[in-house]
Design a protein around this motif. Structure first.
Motif, PDB file in Angstrom:
ATOM      1  N   ASP A 201      -5.950 -14.834 -18.140  1.00  0.00           N
ATOM      2  CA  ASP A 201      -7.142 -14.455 -18.904  1.00  0.00           C
ATOM      3  C   ASP A 201      -8.353 -14.134 -18.036  1.00  0.00           C
ATOM      4  O   ASP A 201      -9.232 -13.382 -18.454  1.00  0.00           O
ATOM      5  CB  ASP A 201      -7.511 -15.582 -19.872  1.00  0.00           C
ATOM      6  CG  ASP A 201      -6.402 -15.859 -20.877  1.00  0.00           C
ATOM      7  OD1 ASP A 201      -6.114 -17.041 -21.132  1.00  0.00           O
ATOM      8  OD2 ASP A 201      -5.836 -14.875 -21.398  1.00  0.00           O
TER       9      ASP A 201
ATOM     10  N   PHE B 143      -6.710 -25.929 -11.060  1.00  0.00           N
ATOM     11  CA  PHE B 143      -5.432 -26.633 -11.161  1.00  0.00           C
ATOM     12  C   PHE B 143      -4.285 -25.657 -11.006  1.00  0.00           C
ATOM     13  O   PHE B 143      -4.288 -24.573 -11.598  1.00  0.00           O
ATOM     14  CB  PHE B 143      -5.288 -27.332 -12.510  1.00  0.00           C
ATOM     15  CG  PHE B 143      -6.181 -28.513 -12.691  1.00  0.00           C
ATOM     16  CD1 PHE B 143      -7.320 -28.431 -13.468  1.00  0.00           C
ATOM     17  CD2 PHE B 143      -5.877 -29.718 -12.077  1.00  0.00           C
ATOM     18  CE1 PHE B 143      -8.148 -29.526 -13.637  1.00  0.00           C
ATOM     19  CE2 PHE B 143      -6.695 -30.821 -12.238  1.00  0.00           C
ATOM     20  CZ  PHE B 143      -7.838 -30.716 -13.008  1.00  0.00           C
TER      21      PHE B 143
ATOM     22  N   PHE C  65       1.181 -30.730 -13.294  1.00  0.00           N
ATOM     23  CA  PHE C  65      -0.077 -30.283 -12.696  1.00  0.00           C
ATOM     24  C   PHE C  65      -0.282 -30.878 -11.303  1.00  0.00           C
ATOM     25  O   PHE C  65       0.105 -32.025 -11.032  1.00  0.00           O
ATOM     26  CB  PHE C  65      -1.257 -30.703 -13.568  1.00  0.00           C
ATOM     27  CG  PHE C  65      -1.425 -29.873 -14.807  1.00  0.00           C
ATOM     28  CD1 PHE C  65      -0.783 -30.224 -15.986  1.00  0.00           C
ATOM     29  CD2 PHE C  65      -2.228 -28.747 -14.797  1.00  0.00           C
ATOM     30  CE1 PHE C  65      -0.925 -29.467 -17.131  1.00  0.00           C
ATOM     31  CE2 PHE C  65      -2.385 -27.978 -15.942  1.00  0.00           C
ATOM     32  CZ  PHE C  65      -1.734 -28.337 -17.111  1.00  0.00           C
ATOM     33  N   GLY C  66      -0.910 -30.086 -10.455  1.00  0.00           N
ATOM     34  CA  GLY C  66      -1.429 -30.619  -9.211  1.00  0.00           C
ATOM     35  C   GLY C  66      -2.663 -31.461  -9.463  1.00  0.00           C
ATOM     36  O   GLY C  66      -3.168 -31.524 -10.587  1.00  0.00           O
ATOM     37  N   SER C  67      -3.170 -32.086  -8.423  1.00  0.00           N
ATOM     38  CA  SER C  67      -4.287 -33.019  -8.577  1.00  0.00           C
ATOM     39  C   SER C  67      -5.639 -32.330  -8.672  1.00  0.00           C
ATOM     40  O   SER C  67      -6.643 -32.992  -8.916  1.00  0.00           O
ATOM     41  CB  SER C  67      -4.298 -34.033  -7.435  1.00  0.00           C
ATOM     42  OG  SER C  67      -4.318 -33.351  -6.201  1.00  0.00           O
TER      43      SER C  67
ATOM     44  N   LEU D 221       4.339 -28.878 -18.568  1.00  0.00           N
ATOM     45  CA  LEU D 221       3.766 -28.448 -17.298  1.00  0.00           C
ATOM     46  C   LEU D 221       3.534 -29.664 -16.404  1.00  0.00           C
ATOM     47  O   LEU D 221       3.120 -30.723 -16.865  1.00  0.00           O
ATOM     48  CB  LEU D 221       2.427 -27.749 -17.513  1.00  0.00           C
ATOM     49  CG  LEU D 221       2.419 -26.394 -18.203  1.00  0.00           C
ATOM     50  CD1 LEU D 221       1.005 -25.835 -18.239  1.00  0.00           C
ATOM     51  CD2 LEU D 221       3.333 -25.412 -17.488  1.00  0.00           C
TER      52      LEU D 221
ATOM     53  N   LEU E 167     -13.361 -26.238 -11.117  1.00  0.00           N
ATOM     54  CA  LEU E 167     -12.235 -27.122 -10.847  1.00  0.00           C
ATOM     55  C   LEU E 167     -10.956 -26.328 -11.101  1.00  0.00           C
ATOM     56  O   LEU E 167     -10.769 -25.788 -12.197  1.00  0.00           O
ATOM     57  CB  LEU E 167     -12.299 -28.358 -11.748  1.00  0.00           C
ATOM     58  CG  LEU E 167     -11.176 -29.388 -11.628  1.00  0.00           C
ATOM     59  CD1 LEU E 167     -11.075 -29.942 -10.212  1.00  0.00           C
ATOM     60  CD2 LEU E 167     -11.409 -30.516 -12.640  1.00  0.00           C
TER      61      LEU E 167
ATOM     62  N   GLN F  61     -11.100 -24.652 -14.637  1.00  0.00           N
ATOM     63  CA  GLN F  61     -11.637 -25.442 -15.743  1.00  0.00           C
ATOM     64  C   GLN F  61     -13.124 -25.620 -15.536  1.00  0.00           C
ATOM     65  O   GLN F  61     -13.565 -26.154 -14.514  1.00  0.00           O
ATOM     66  CB  GLN F  61     -10.947 -26.810 -15.819  1.00  0.00           C
ATOM     67  CG  GLN F  61     -11.316 -27.601 -17.059  1.00  0.00           C
ATOM     68  CD  GLN F  61     -10.493 -28.849 -17.205  1.00  0.00           C
ATOM     69  OE1 GLN F  61     -10.170 -29.524 -16.235  1.00  0.00           O
ATOM     70  NE2 GLN F  61     -10.128 -29.186 -18.449  1.00  0.00           N
TER      71      GLN F  61
ATOM     72  N   TYR G 158      -0.299 -16.141 -13.218  1.00  0.00           N
ATOM     73  CA  TYR G 158       0.926 -16.909 -13.320  1.00  0.00           C
ATOM     74  C   TYR G 158       2.077 -16.133 -12.698  1.00  0.00           C
ATOM     75  O   TYR G 158       1.969 -14.925 -12.450  1.00  0.00           O
ATOM     76  CB  TYR G 158       1.244 -17.302 -14.770  1.00  0.00           C
ATOM     77  CG  TYR G 158       1.531 -16.157 -15.704  1.00  0.00           C
ATOM     78  CD1 TYR G 158       0.503 -15.500 -16.365  1.00  0.00           C
ATOM     79  CD2 TYR G 158       2.839 -15.740 -15.938  1.00  0.00           C
ATOM     80  CE1 TYR G 158       0.759 -14.459 -17.234  1.00  0.00           C
ATOM     81  CE2 TYR G 158       3.110 -14.703 -16.813  1.00  0.00           C
ATOM     82  CZ  TYR G 158       2.059 -14.062 -17.463  1.00  0.00           C
ATOM     83  OH  TYR G 158       2.317 -13.033 -18.326  1.00  0.00           O
TER      84      TYR G 158
ATOM     85  N   TYR H  40      -5.040 -22.327 -13.024  1.00  0.00           N
ATOM     86  CA  TYR H  40      -6.065 -22.429 -14.037  1.00  0.00           C
ATOM     87  C   TYR H  40      -7.391 -22.781 -13.374  1.00  0.00           C
ATOM     88  O   TYR H  40      -7.420 -23.442 -12.342  1.00  0.00           O
ATOM     89  CB  TYR H  40      -5.752 -23.547 -15.036  1.00  0.00           C
ATOM     90  CG  TYR H  40      -4.476 -23.362 -15.823  1.00  0.00           C
ATOM     91  CD1 TYR H  40      -3.261 -23.835 -15.342  1.00  0.00           C
ATOM     92  CD2 TYR H  40      -4.487 -22.722 -17.057  1.00  0.00           C
ATOM     93  CE1 TYR H  40      -2.092 -23.672 -16.062  1.00  0.00           C
ATOM     94  CE2 TYR H  40      -3.324 -22.548 -17.791  1.00  0.00           C
ATOM     95  CZ  TYR H  40      -2.133 -23.040 -17.279  1.00  0.00           C
ATOM     96  OH  TYR H  40      -0.977 -22.871 -17.988  1.00  0.00           O
TER      97      TYR H  40
ATOM     98  N   LEU I  81     -15.217 -25.044 -21.546  1.00  0.00           N
ATOM     99  CA  LEU I  81     -14.369 -23.847 -21.633  1.00  0.00           C
ATOM    100  C   LEU I  81     -12.883 -24.144 -21.526  1.00  0.00           C
ATOM    101  O   LEU I  81     -12.061 -23.239 -21.596  1.00  0.00           O
ATOM    102  CB  LEU I  81     -14.767 -22.836 -20.558  1.00  0.00           C
ATOM    103  CG  LEU I  81     -16.189 -22.288 -20.664  1.00  0.00           C
ATOM    104  CD1 LEU I  81     -16.468 -21.298 -19.547  1.00  0.00           C
ATOM    105  CD2 LEU I  81     -16.420 -21.621 -22.019  1.00  0.00           C
ATOM    106  N   GLY I  82     -12.527 -25.380 -21.321  1.00  0.00           N
ATOM    107  CA  GLY I  82     -11.115 -25.742 -21.261  1.00  0.00           C
ATOM    108  C   GLY I  82     -10.421 -25.154 -20.040  1.00  0.00           C
ATOM    109  O   GLY I  82     -11.050 -24.737 -19.068  1.00  0.00           O
ATOM    110  N   LEU I  83      -9.106 -25.111 -20.109  1.00  0.00           N
ATOM    111  CA  LEU I  83      -8.287 -24.533 -19.036  1.00  0.00           C
ATOM    112  C   LEU I  83      -8.118 -23.036 -19.283  1.00  0.00           C
ATOM    113  O   LEU I  83      -7.578 -22.636 -20.302  1.00  0.00           O
ATOM    114  CB  LEU I  83      -6.902 -25.192 -19.022  1.00  0.00           C
ATOM    115  CG  LEU I  83      -6.777 -26.599 -18.478  1.00  0.00           C
ATOM    116  CD1 LEU I  83      -5.380 -27.130 -18.736  1.00  0.00           C
ATOM    117  CD2 LEU I  83      -7.087 -26.632 -16.992  1.00  0.00           C
TER     118      LEU I  83
END
Lengths: 112, 114
Positions: free
Chosen positions: B59, B90, B105-107, B103, B88, B37, B48, B35, B41-43
């Motif tokens: 998307d 993820f 998530f990585g850092s 899910l 950013l 971010q 995938y 993803y 706009l969100g994730l």
């Protein structure tokens, strides 16, 4: 295109109040609904999930689901400044893949 | 400890210089995803993978490549980064064996393309 809608906020509440975060979704066949909390610059962390109509409580958090209205909400009771974060709603896909779709998130600010 | 390891945490690069962001999970998950971010706009899902050698566009796949040669690794490749890929990023993984699977998530990787 599956959609998940959230009010971007910010939602500002005083410390000790109830914060109410809302989410609507378009995929009527969705089975599970997740709330992730994300602090600025950090990765999302799961705080609640719900799959049955009604309420699910975990400590100060309550998730509410209404599949007929395609609506899920998160209530945070006794809000604390440490609850200030962005809250992401995620909805698992129908049809067997379960791939989640995320909303854009609601920014919550809890002021002392 | 169950985790998704993503590296590097911060990356500054210049336009056109190929880069790879690595992602590895130790939970034997079939599903992995990338993803980006951006503020407001969100994730947004980039790519995938449902299993080894199985990848699909999300998307916003333009300008990115991925590969899934091993189950644990899912690197994100920017062959010719541009400033609009400053974001950013993820990585996430899940078993997705059922609808209730969360899910992991990585850092995150904060990428700046100059």
């Amino acid at each position: 295109q599956k959609e998940v809608e959230q009010n971007s906020g910010p939602l500002s509440v005083p410390e000790g109040a109830i914060a109410s975060l809302n989410c609507t979704y378009s995929d009527r066949g969705s089975q599970s609904f997740f709330w992730y909390r994300q602090y600025s610059g950090k990765s999302p962390e799961l705080i609640m999930f719900i799959y049955s109509n009604g309420d699910k409580e975990d400590g100060r958090f309550t998730a509410q689901l209404n599949k007929a209205s395609q609506y899920v909400s998160l209530l945070i009771r006794d809000s604390q400044p440490s609850d200030s974060a962005t809250y992401l709603c995620a909805v698992s896909a129908s049809g067997g893949s379960y791939i989640p779709t995320f909303g854009r998130g609601t920014s919550l600010i809890v002021h002392p | 400890e169950a985790q998704v390891t993503q590296n590097p945490r911060y990356l500054i690069t210049v336009t056109g210089k190929k880069l790879t962001v690595t992602c590895s999970q130790n939970m034997n998950h079939e599903y992995m995803s990338w993803y980006r971010q951006d503020p407001g706009l969100g994730l947004r899902q980039i790519y995938y993978s449902m299993n080894v050698e199985v990848t699909d566009k999300g998307d916003v796949p333009e300008g990115y490549k991925v590969s899934r040669k091993e189950k644990r690794n899912f690197p994100l490749i920017l062959e010719s980064p541009s400033p609009n890929q400053t974001s950013l990023y993820f990585c996430a993984s899940s078993s997705l064996q059922g609808a209730n699977e969360k899910l992991f998530f990585g850092s995150g990787t904060q990428l700046s393309v100059l």
